[in-house]
Design an enzyme around this catalytic site. Structure first.
Site, PDB file in Angstrom:
ATOM      1  N   GLU A 155       0.838  -1.200   0.000  1.00 25.20           N
ATOM      2  CA  GLU A 155       0.000   0.000   0.000  1.00 25.20           C
ATOM      3  C   GLU A 155       0.876   1.254   0.000  1.00 25.20           C
ATOM      4  OE1 GLU A 155      -4.120   1.454   2.070  1.00 25.20           O
ATOM      5  OE2 GLU A 155      -2.564   0.709   3.404  1.00 25.20           O
ATOM      6  N   GLY A 291       2.991   0.932  11.373  1.00 27.25           N
ATOM      7  CA  GLY A 291       2.628   0.066  12.486  1.00 27.25           C
ATOM      8  C   GLY A 291       2.198  -1.305  12.029  1.00 27.25           C
ATOM      9  N   ALA A 292       1.311  -1.339  11.033  1.00 27.45           N
ATOM     10  CA  ALA A 292       0.798  -2.625  10.545  1.00 27.45           C
ATOM     11  C   ALA A 292       0.070  -2.403   9.232  1.00 27.45           C
ATOM     12  CB  ALA A 292      -0.147  -3.253  11.567  1.00 27.45           C
ATOM     13  N   MET A 293      -0.127  -3.501   8.498  1.00 30.68           N
ATOM     14  CA  MET A 293      -0.813  -3.454   7.210  1.00 30.68           C
ATOM     15  C   MET A 293      -1.757  -4.632   7.094  1.00 30.68           C
ATOM     16  SD  MET A 293      -1.476  -2.036   4.398  1.00 30.68           S
ATOM     17  CE  MET A 293      -2.601  -2.690   3.173  1.00 30.68           C
ATOM     18  N   GLU A 294      -2.998  -4.354   6.659  1.00 30.25           N
ATOM     19  CA  GLU A 294      -4.122  -5.286   6.743  1.00 30.25           C
ATOM     20  C   GLU A 294      -4.225  -6.296   5.613  1.00 30.25           C
ATOM     21  OE1 GLU A 294      -5.843  -1.583   4.553  1.00 30.25           O
ATOM     22  OE2 GLU A 294      -4.430  -1.962   6.178  1.00 30.25           O
ATOM     23  N   ASN A 295      -3.141  -6.673   4.956  1.00 31.63           N
ATOM     24  CA  ASN A 295      -3.219  -7.633   3.858  1.00 31.63           C
ATOM     25  C   ASN A 295      -4.190  -8.763   4.229  1.00 31.63           C
ATOM     26  OD1 ASN A 295      -0.697  -6.304   2.792  1.00 31.63           O
ATOM     27  ND2 ASN A 295       0.137  -7.314   4.604  1.00 31.63           N
ATOM     28  N   GLU A 328      -6.536  -3.355  12.449  1.00 31.50           N
ATOM     29  CA  GLU A 328      -6.238  -4.120  11.231  1.00 31.50           C
ATOM     30  C   GLU A 328      -7.307  -5.159  10.931  1.00 31.50           C
ATOM     31  OE1 GLU A 328      -4.033  -2.894   9.419  1.00 31.50           O
ATOM     32  OE2 GLU A 328      -3.201  -1.607  10.984  1.00 31.50           O
TER      33      GLU A 328
END
Length: 896
Positions: A155, A291-295, A328
């Site tokens: 992203e 912080g994080a990625m919602e794949n 997420e």
């Protein structure tokens, strides 16, 4: 996606667009619609030693109309072979790169006819060190050997760095992922493993074939190859959930696993739509830009956003991890199942997830009291940025993908969450839930835009949602409501006027955009009814009159619970009555928050006197709520950064110490049996602020505990490490720094390393600050952490000068590393936003004119505006504040 990567922008400026941005905006065109991908088969073979990868790809295409060319996205990959397969015939394609547009064109000898065909490609690429696309993440084994994992972050436009594709969110397809990896490595992707077998070409490798994904966008595709352990559980609906951790750290994944297993069914019930994949993996990787990625099916986190050490982690870390996991997982519905049509609608998923993460955590851990904390963590953050003239609407046109990273900010996230919270309150939970379900059912596996959400909520509730909400999403800023009261017999009549609030009003007290109007939900509480509004109204014009049944002299507050997105300016009479409500505790915490938060914003903008704010702050000495203290001390911290440029700073520190002394006496240093989560994080906050301000007894105790910790005679608990580190470094020397760096080098957790690098910025000696800055770009600091080390040093006046010069001196390397990530804008903001002279603003503008940074252009504008506001504040109020503080807080605090 969670932006926070750490334990969580006129007339004064050049035009908003740089030359680069203008060119990009005018020349960029989205991909042709003459064909769409139906399914990708992607085979990747990463080499974890050479740090390269080989790729093969076959894309099933639906050709909408006859064409002689194919244009798709590709960046930093070289295509060796390209064929089109049509009616069983395989024809080679001519390849033409359009590097500036991040595209590749394939020219056909004869036109493709409408129908189904396949595009076949072979290509190579590098596992880059830019934390974007398909990249390398470094880690060390227990024996000290450095190794690499292969990780993805796509992203907004990173998928094109891993495989040629139609890299736009609305162009969805299914994906068959195949990874060829060392047989002893873990290989993960969005879906479960379908088959794993030895690779025919090399017995040391294995071929891992994954199940086909649902229809989804390219930015949600993910794969990871590396060394990991895991813990697992099955949720109430039979979904297998795993948390992957670095080797031998499985126990640090148990807390996140607990949160995830509770959260998936909670969201399924709330949306009346179950999670749609057979598994969900959450993985902590050593290097990640955010912080994080919602794949979908494989959510990737920084270690500090997922791992909780049962012994050493702080209470604040547990809360942070629970919120990030909740955020997420919400994207499985808002973002993955229903995807925004284009980045213009980014807020639709990020704002919603930033709101509902609180609903989730409140369900899992009601003792955290997160809804009270929302007002400072999100609403306050949003109002601060949105008061700038260089802010932007929630829904902002994105003309070029290079503009996307800059809107991953407090407007898209925190203001988006705040207007959702306001709308939820206005509609009521029942209609809101029904509207969410209608929206998700109607658009599942498709793309949607903001109007689609409003239509669903309006259809269910029967209220004019689109008309109301468009005033909040389509224009930048928010109103300030000026409130006066008058008494008519036994009634109190409120007269309320709205105008746009600005951090820097024009000389007559108005703002540049006074014609802007909002449809404002108004709720009114009183001392007689502090929890339930005595009156509600929808303000549709610039003025409104509200009659109330109220007793003469009792406090009256607008915006019950501080739910709506505006500031309030009360008459002196009304403010004095509210101060009594603060002192007696009859006002609820969120309302106590709102009064001081609004007053600080008003004093900073010049609408009230800054001494008036400090006088109200003095009434909070008996405050016991963490959230109220968190915001109040944050406001004082911002004020203190300006007072560093005056002779009043030492008196200001005495003010802070005396303000906090009663709370410290109640809390003490050590936890007590049975005390709760909020007490622990309040103690951490109070000790940190008093230690940094110079309370002698706090300094002495912190040094004592630090020495014992370094000698390993008594280890500091996780909740106390930050305040001890901050205190000893704020008043430390070269030996203190060396001791801290030794702790950093021997630390086994990312949380501990993060604590330390944040604390390093507290040093005041310029020689030591320079040493920290050199340390920031050394091999000892991970690339993802370097911007935060530099930013931390800018917390002091002397550090700010050194940090800005360091950024200028190392600009080329920093720009190379971070310009394609959101980290670059954050680095710039942390470094320059707190200067306070027009001369410094001119220096900054001149530098970026000569060194354009398209991905941080808006941030630079916002920072220069902030500097201008700081300069005006110092000119207007610094002398008054100095006289106030000297008169009451001159004595040095030696007995604290």
């Amino acid at each position: 996606m969670t932006e926070d990567g750490i334990l969580k922008q006129d007339v004064l400026l050049e035009k908003p667009s740089t030359a680069d941005r203008t060119m990009a905006s005018t020349t960029f065109q989205r991909l042709p619609k003459n064909m769409i991908p139906v399914n990708y088969v992607i085979k990747l073979k990463p080499d974890l030693q050479a740090l390269t990868f080989d790729g093969e790809e076959e894309v099933e295409l639906e050709v909408k109309e006859a064409t002689s060319y194919i244009i798709i996205n590709a960046k930093d990959i070289r295509i060796q072979e390209a064929f089109i397969i049509e009616d069983g015939n395989k024809s080679p394609l001519k390849i033409s790169y359009r590097e500036k547009e991040e595209q590749v064109s394939f020219i056909l000898d004869r036109p493709l006819k409408a129908g189904i065909c396949k595009l076949s490609l072979k290509y190579t690429g590098n596992l880059n060190d830019e934390l974007r696309g398909f990249y390398r993440s470094s880690y060390k084994t227990t024996s000290g050997e450095q190794r690499y994992a292969a990780v993805t972050h796509f992203e907004a436009t990173g998928a094109r760095r891993a495989f040629p594709c139609w890299d736009e969110p609305a162009i969805r397809a299914t994906f068959d992922i195949i990874l060829i990896v060392p047989k002893e490595r873990v290989a993960l992707s969005n879906m479960p493993v379908k088959q794993e077998k030895p690779w025919e070409g090399d017995s040391s490798l294995k071929e891992v074939i994954f199940e086909r994904t649902p229809v989804m966008s390219t930015y949600l595709v993910a794969f990871v190859v590396g060394e990991y352990d895991f813990v697992e559980a099955v949720d109430a609906n039979g979904v297998k959930v795993r948390v992957y951790t670095p080797p031998q750290k499985q126990e640090q994944g148990l807390f996140a696993l607990e949160v995830a297993v509770k959260t998936l069914p909670f969201y399924g019930n709330y949306f009346q739509l179950a999670y749609d994949l057979p598994k969900l993996d959450l993985i902590a990787v050593a290097d990640f830009p955010i912080g994080a990625m919602e794949n979908w099916g494989l959510i990737i986190y920084r270690e500090t956003a997922l791992l909780v050490d049962p012994v050493e982690s702080s209470a604040g870390m547990k809360q942070w991890v629970s919120l990030v996991v909740g955020h997420e997982l919400a994207h499985n519905w808002f973002g993955n199942l229903v995807t925004m049509e284009w980045w213009t609608h980014l807020w639709l998923k990020e704002g919603f997830a930033s709101w509902i993460e609180y609903l989730c955590v409140d369900h899992c851990f009601p003792e955290f009291d997160v809804w009270t904390q929302f007002v400072t963590a999100d609403l306050g953050k949003a109002l601060t940025l949105d008061a700038m003239r260089n802010s932007h609407p929630i829904e902002i046109e994105v003309r070029h993908p290079s503009e996307v990273d800059e809107i991953f900010d407090a407007i898209s996230y925190s203001k988006g969450a705040s207007v959702i919270r306001m709308l939820h309150s206005y509609l009521g939970d029942q209609d809101f839930c029904k509207g969410m379900n209608l929206y998700l059912i109607r658009h599942q596996y498709k793309s949607a835009c903001t109007a689609d959400l409003w239509a669903a909520l309006e259809e269910v509730s029967g209220k004019p949602v689109a008309s109301i909400m468009s005033t909040w999403t389509s224009q930048a800023g928010f109103p300030v409501l000026k409130v006066t009261q008058k008494w008519e017999e036994d009634k109190c009549v409120l007269e309320i006027t709205q105008r746009k609030f600005s951090a820097e009003p024009l000389p007559d007290g108005s703002s540049k955009d006074d014609k802007n109007l909002w449809m404002v939900p108004i709720t009114v509480i009183t001392k007689s009814s502090p929890k339930e509004p005595v009156s509600t109204a929808l303000m549709e014009a610039d003025t409104i009159t509200i009659p109330l049944q109220a007793k003469d002299g009792e406090w009256i507050k607008i915006n019950a619970g501080t739910v709506s997105v505006y500031r309030v300016q009360y008459s002196s009479e009304m403010l004095n009555a509210l101060v009594n409500g603060i002192q007696t505790g009859t006002l609820l915490p969120t309302d106590r928050f709102g009064i001081q938060s609004d007053l600080y914003a008003l004093c900073r903008s010049g609408l009230v006197n800054s001494v008036e704010f400090l006088q109200v702050v003095e009434t909070f000495t008996a405050e016991d709520n963490y959230t109220v203290w968190k915001d109040l001390l944050s406001n004082l911290h911002e004020l203190g950064k300006l007072l560093q440029y005056t002779k009043a700073y030492s008196h200001f520190n005495n003010f802070v110490i005396r303000l906090l002394q009663p709370t410290f006496m109640r809390l003490g240093w050590d936890s007590k049996a049975g005390e709760g989560h909020l007490t622990a994080i309040l103690r951490e906050l109070v000790l940190s602020k008093m230690g940094a301000a110079g309370a002698n007894s706090i300094i002495a105790e912190a040094r004592k505990r630090f020495q014992a910790h370094c000698s390993e005679t008594e280890i500091i608990p996780g909740d106390l490490r930050s305040p001890v580190y901050i205190t000893v470094l704020s008043h430390g020397n070269k030996e203190t720094l060396e001791s801290m760096l030794k702790l950093y080098r021997t630390a086994d957790s990312s949380e501990e390393k993060t604590r330390i690098i944040h604390s390093l910025g507290c040093l005041k000696d310029e020689t030591l600050i320079a040493q920290v800055l050199r340390f920031s770009i050394s091999d000892e600091v991970k690339s993802q952490d370097c911007p935060f080390v530099i930013g931390a040093t800018a917390q002091t006046a002397q550090g700010r000068e050194l940090a800005w010069q360091f950024v200028k001196d190392n600009f080329c390397e920093l720009h190379r590393r971070y310009s394609s990530t959101t980290l670059f804008a954050r680095l710039i903001k942390m470094t320059i936003a707190d200067f306070a002279t027009e001369k410094k603003a001119a220096d900054i503008k001149s530098f970026f004119k000569q060194n354009p940074a398209t991905s941080a252009a808006r941030t630079v504008q916002q920072c220069c505006e902030n500097i201008h506001v700081n300069a005006l504040w110092l000119e207007r109020d610094a002398e008054l504040v100095k006289e106030f503080l000297q008169g009451r807080y001159q004595a040095v605090c030696t007995s604290n």
